[in-house]
Design an enzyme around this catalytic site. Structure first.
Site, PDB file in Angstrom:
ATOM      1  N   GLU A  92      30.710  51.917  15.941  1.00 44.26           N
ATOM      2  CA  GLU A  92      29.241  51.480  16.456  1.00 44.26           C
ATOM      3  C   GLU A  92      28.000  52.127  15.867  1.00 44.26           C
ATOM      4  OE1 GLU A  92      30.166  51.856  20.722  1.00 44.26           O
ATOM      5  OE2 GLU A  92      30.589  49.778  20.648  1.00 44.26           O
ATOM      6  N   GLU A 123      51.526  60.285  17.585  1.00 45.84           N
ATOM      7  CA  GLU A 123      51.026  61.302  18.478  1.00 45.84           C
ATOM      8  C   GLU A 123      51.691  62.614  18.127  1.00 45.84           C
ATOM      9  OE1 GLU A 123      51.970  61.077  23.010  1.00 45.84           O
ATOM     10  OE2 GLU A 123      50.911  59.095  22.247  1.00 45.84           O
TER      11      GLU A 123
END
Length: 306
Positions: A92, A123
């Site tokens: 963004e 992960e």
């Protein structure tokens, strides 16, 4: 079962974000409206938890802005929900602040496929985080933010630990006190939101807390870098009709000039809002405005004053 599995079970039992709430054990039997009210009440507690960590957040932002002012990047690193939130925040920044796509970067364990699909085992790899950062050509001017609700995710911890070996600034954002992640970072931010509505579902309160903090880190850093004028997004990129209309409105709010003057300035400035505002307020042409902004390191207020 392996010793690693047993150790993980023991660790999860100690985490606030993983705690079981017996008072909600029959929540599935409640009317939908009651569940919605409970969930809304849970969400309402998150801003207060963030507020307790504001001094730590502000210190981390000031340190980040100082690095970015000399050309460094802001890099988020996380797995699962935490990684997706980092990718979201980074994505963004170009349309909101006209930031280069490589100025704010979101790394997620398992790569971009992991944004929509779970990548098993990614992960758990500290080495993968190091490789991902090395692939970016990490430098001492960069800032790496490890994001993990538990504060123990190897990918996030590994990213912070590796970043410190090259002298980069490190921030560890988690939702448990006394986390490994916070301890590994230059700036540890632990927003303790308590057990989740659904046991262990850290996409809920923990995810909301992380989103709020990431909003602060990117937004306030951009303010410090001169990407705004007051509370106006003067570095917005007019890449579609909505943003072109917003650009016009921002220039109008900053200058109170007639529409015709605003359109003329935006056209001469090739759509650059900050340049157009300076042209109107200082009464200069586009090349002069561009030069003044360059000498002011992009800070519009400073360029207006001199």
């Amino acid at each position: 079962m392996s010793s690693t599995y047993d150790e993980l079970r023991a660790q999860l039992a100690t985490l606030t974000t993983e705690a079981f709430r017996p008072e909600l054990a029959e929540i599935d039997r409640l009317p939908t409206l009651d569940i919605a009210r409970i969930m809304n009440g849970e969400d309402g507690s998150v801003p207060g938890a963030v507020a307790t960590r504001l001094p730590a957040i502000a210190a981390a932002i000031d340190a980040t802005a100082a690095r970015m002012a000399r050309g460094g990047r802001l890099i988020y690193a996380g797995a699962g929900t935490a990684g997706r939130l980092g990718v979201l925040d980074a994505s963004e920044c170009p349309p909101t602040f006209n930031a280069s796509p490589d100025q704010v970067i979101g790394l997620i364990a398992g790569g971009h496929t992991a944004i929509v699909t779970s990548i098993e085992g990614a992960e758990d790899s500290e080495e993968l985080a190091a490789r991902d950062l090395d692939g970016l050509g990490l430098t001492a001017d960069d800032t790496v933010v490890g994001v993990s609700a538990s504060g123990r995710t190897p990918y996030a911890v590994g990213a912070v630990e590796h970043a410190r070996t090259v002298g980069a600034l490190t921030i560890g954002l988690s939702c448990n006190a006394g986390s490994v992640l916070a301890a590994a970072a230059d700036h540890g931010i632990e927003v303790v939101v308590g057990p989740e509505l659904l046991t262990g579902s850290t996409r809920l309160k923990a995810g909301t807390a992380q989103k709020l903090v990431l909003n602060m880190i990117s937004t306030i850093t951009m303010i410090r870098l001169g990407k705004t004028y007051g509370n106006l997004m003067v570095d917005v990129r007019a890449s579609n009709e909505k943003l072109r209309a917003r650009s016009h409105r921002i220039v109008a709010l900053a200058t109170d000039a007639p529409d015709a003057d605003i359109e003329a300035a935006l056209t001469a400035a090739d759509g650059e809002v900050k340049t157009a505002i300076l042209m109107v307020l200082a009464g200069v042409d586009a090349p002069t405005a561009t030069s003044r902004l360059r000498h002011a390191n992009g800070h519009l207020r400073a360029a207006i004053q001199g």
